[in-house]
Scaffold this active site. Structure first.
Site, PDB file in Angstrom:
ATOM      1  N   LYS A  75       0.750  -1.038   0.003  1.00  0.00           N
ATOM      2  CA  LYS A  75       0.024  -0.139  -0.123  1.00  0.00           C
ATOM      3  C   LYS A  75       0.969   1.293  -0.119  1.00  0.00           C
ATOM      4  O   LYS A  75       2.129   1.132   0.697  1.00  0.00           O
ATOM      5  CB  LYS A  75      -0.933   0.003   1.315  1.00  0.00           C
ATOM      6  N   SER A 150      -9.726   0.998   3.041  1.00  0.00           N
ATOM      7  CA  SER A 150      -8.799   1.917   2.173  1.00  0.00           C
ATOM      8  C   SER A 150      -7.707   1.341   1.532  1.00  0.00           C
ATOM      9  O   SER A 150      -7.179   1.680   0.470  1.00  0.00           O
ATOM     10  CB  SER A 150      -8.195   3.186   3.109  1.00  0.00           C
ATOM     11  N   SER A 174      -9.403  -1.365   7.219  1.00  0.00           N
ATOM     12  CA  SER A 174      -8.953  -0.914   5.941  1.00  0.00           C
ATOM     13  C   SER A 174      -8.171  -2.159   5.258  1.00  0.00           C
ATOM     14  O   SER A 174      -7.907  -2.226   4.295  1.00  0.00           O
ATOM     15  CB  SER A 174      -8.152   0.286   5.803  1.00  0.00           C
TER      16      SER A 174
END
Ligand code: GLN
Length: 504
Positions: A75, A150, A174
Site C-alpha cells: 500500500k 482504504s 482498512s
C-alpha cells in the site's frame, strides 16, 4: 501450467516452485509484470511499479528464506527506500521514501521482493478507495463497483492475480473490509504486534499493517515475516513471535465461537446474513460450539472511532505544511498563506473533513465533552471484549454489513460510508486482532456475483488462534477457490512448468 500462469498461484504454491528451482525469481517477476500490464488497465490497483529495482533484488534472492523470491505489493502509505510514497494525496505528489519501513525491511530480510505501490483512499481515510486523488480502483468481481478501502488497491491486485500477496494498513477496518469486498483474506494484527515505523501515520493508537492474501496460510506466512518488537516503535510489543503456520491443522472440535447479539443489526444485507448463518452452521457441523455473547457498547464504536481517529489524524497531518515534505504553494505572501494554501490545495475533501472534526474535538472547551469522553467509551469497548473472550476463543461476525457497492454511490454521503466499518472498527479501538476470509457470494441484479467476508476476532496477541480457526474453515469450504471473471484461469497442479513459447 506455463510461466504466464504463475500469477494465479498463492504464496505457498509459488514458494514450492521457487524452492524446487522450477522457476527463477526473474521468471516470476516477468510473469507478474505481464499480468499487471494485462489487468491493471481494467482495475487500477497500482500507483507505481518499479520492476527494475525488483529485478535487481531478484538477482540476489536467497531462495532458502521463508519468502525467498516472492514479490509483495505494498500500500502506498508504507515507505520503501527510493520508491514513491504518495498516500494517494496531492500533498505528496513526488515524494520518495528515504528509508524502508520496518515491515519492508523485515519482508526483504525474509527474501521477499517489493515491486509496486498500491492505490488507497487518501491517507487511508475511506472505505472504497474513491478518496484517492490519483485514480479509481475497480472491483475485479464487478468493474462497476468499489473494491473496498482504504487498502483497495492491495485487495484488488491480489483478487485479480496481479499480486501474489500485499500489505495494507488497518486503522478501522482498512485491511479486513477491502479483503471482504474483493474476496481475499485480510488480517489485522493486534495493536503492537507489528511495527508502525515507516508507515505514514493516520491514527497512531489504531494503525496496524497487515497482509492481504489468497489463503489463510499465506497470511500466516506474511505475519511470520513482519511481526515482532522494533526498537524504532515504542508501541511494538516485546512478546516472542510464534510460527503462525505451525498450528494450522483442520481441528475445530471444542473451539468456542462467540456470536455477539449486538452485531445482528437490521442494516445487514439479506444475502450477507444468510452466508454468515450458513458459516455458523458449518462451524457447528465441524465440532465448534457457538455461544451467544454480548458487546453492550457496540453502538458507540463508530462515533468513538471517528472522534479518536480524527483527533489523532489532525495532529499527525500537521506535518504537511509545505515546509518539510511534498507540495508547497507558489509565491506565498507570508508563512500563514504558505500553510493555508498548501493544505487547501494539497488535501482532498475527506482529509479536510477529518482535520476539521479532529481539531474541533481537541479544542479547549470541547476536549472534555468529546475527545476525553470518547477515550472513556473506548475503554468500555475494550472491556466488552475482555468479558467476551473469557467465554470464547474467537468472535464471529460479518466483516461488512454489505457487499461491494457501486462506484460513486456513497461519495456524497460520508455518514453512510462510515457505517461500512461497523463490524471492524471496535477491534482497532480495543487493540485486538481480526481476520476476514471469504464465506460465500451474493448475486446482483446485474448478474454478477460478489464475495462475502466472514470476520473472526481474537484476543490481543492471539493471531495464531484466529488463523487456526480461519484455516480450518477455509480448508473445509471452496469459497477461496472461486476466482473473479478476469482472474487467470489455470490448470493446477503447479509443477511441470512448460517453457514453450508457442501461443495458445
Ligand atoms: N474507513 C475507516 C476510515 O475511513 C477506516 C480506515 C482505515 O482503516 N484506514 O477511517
Amino acid at each position: 501450467m506455463t510461466l504466464a500462469d504463475l500469477p494465479a498461484l498463492n504464496v505457498g504454491e509459488l514458494r514450492k516452485l521457487l524452492q524446487a528451482r522450477e522457476v527463477s525469481p526473474r521468471e516470476v517477476l516477468e510473469a507478474l509484470q505481464a499480468r499487471i500490464a494485462e489487468v491493471d488497465p481494467k482495475i487500477g490497483a497500482y500507483l507505481s511499479l518499479n520492476f527494475d529495482a525488483a529485478l535487481a533484488l531478484a538477482e540476489h534472492a536467497d531462495l532458502n528464506l521463508p519468502l525467498g523470491g516472492v514479490p509483495i505489493a505494498l500500500k502506498d502509505i508504507i515507505s520503501v527506500e527510493g520508491q514513491p510514497c504518495t498516500c494517494a494525496s496531492k500533498i505528496l505528489p513526488n515524494h520518495r521514501a528515504t528509508y524502508d519501513a520496518t515491515v519492508v525491511r523485515k519482508l526483504k530480510a525474509a527474501g521477499a521482493i517489493p515491486f509496486g505501490k498500491t492505490n488507497m483512499d487518501e491517507f487511508a481515510m475511506g472505505s472504497s478507495t474513491e478518496n484517492s486523488s490519483a485514480k479509481l480502483t475497480r472491483n475485479p468481481w464487478d468493474l462497476s463497483r468499489v473494491p473496498g478501502g482504504s487498502s483497495g488497491g492491495s485487495a484488488a491486485a491480489v483478487a485479480a492475480d496481479a499480486a501474489f500477496a500485499a500489505l495494507g494498513t488497518d486503522t478501522g477496518g482498512s485491511v479486513r473490509q477491502p479483503a471482504a469486498l474483493s474476496g481475499v483474506v485480510g488480517l489485522k494484527p493486534s495493536y503492537g504486534r507489528v511495527s508502525r515505523f515507516g508507515l505514514v501515520a493516520f491514527a497512531s493508537s489504531l494503525d496496524q499493517a497487515g497482509p492481504l492474501t489468497k489463503t489463510v496460510r499465506d497470511a500466516a506466512l506474511l505475519l511470520n515475516a513482519i511481526a515482532g518488537a522494533d526498537p524504532q516503535d515504542s508501541t511494538s510489543l516485546p512478546e516472542a513471535v510464534p510460527d503462525y503456520t505451525a498450528k494450522l491443522d483442520g481441528e475445530l472440535r471444542g473451539r468456542r465461537l462467540g456470536l455477539a447479539k449486538e452485531y445482528m443489526i437490521d442494516g445487514i444485507d439479506a444475502q450477507v446474513r444468510t452466508a454468515i448463518e450458513e458459516a455458523v452452521a458449518h462451524f457447528q457441523s465441524l465440532g465448534a460450539e457457538i455461544v451467544e455473547v454480548s458487546l453492550p457498547h457496540t453502538e458507540y464504536a463508530v462515533a468513538t472511532y471517528y472522534m479518536i481517529a480524527s483527533a489523532e489524524a489532525s495532529a499527525n497531518l500537521a506535518r504537511f505544511d509545505g515546509v518539510r515534505y511534498g507540495r508547497r504553494a507558489e509565491s506565498p505572501k507570508d508563512i500563514l498563506d504558505l500553510y493555508g494554501r498548501t493544505r487547501e490545495e494539497g488535501f482532498g475533501p475527506e482529509v479536510k473533513r477529518r482535520i476539521i472534526l479532529g481539531t474541533y474535538v481537541l479544542s479547549a472547551g470541547y476536549y472534555d465533552a468529546y475527545y476525553q469522553r470518547a477515550q472513556k467509551v473506548r475503554e468500555l469497548i475494550r472491556r466488552d471484549f475482555v468479558q467476551a473472550f473469557a467465554k470464547v476463543d474467537a468472535l464471529i461476525s460479518p466483516t461488512s454489513p454489505e457487499v461491494a457497492f457501486p462506484l460513486g454511490e456513497r461519495q456524497a454521503d460520508p455518514l453512510r460510508m462510515y457505517l461500512a466499518d461497523v463490524f471492524t472498527i471496535a477491534a482497532n479501538l480495543a487493540g485486538i486482532c481480526g481476520i476476514s476470509l471469504p464465506c460465500g457470494f451474493a448475486q446482483t441484479d446485474g448478474g454478477t456475483e460478489l464475495p462475502i467476508g466472514l470476520q473472526l476476532l481474537g484476543k490481543p496477541l492471539d493471531e495464531a488462534r484466529i488463523l487456526q480457526i480461519a484455516h480450518a474453515y477455509e480448508q473445509s469450504s471452496d469459497w477461496h477457490k472461486r476466482r473473479p471473471p478476469l482472474a487467470a484461469n489455470v490448470q493446477r497442479p503447479t509443477s511441470n512448468i512448460q517453457r514453450s513459447t508457442q501461443k495458445e
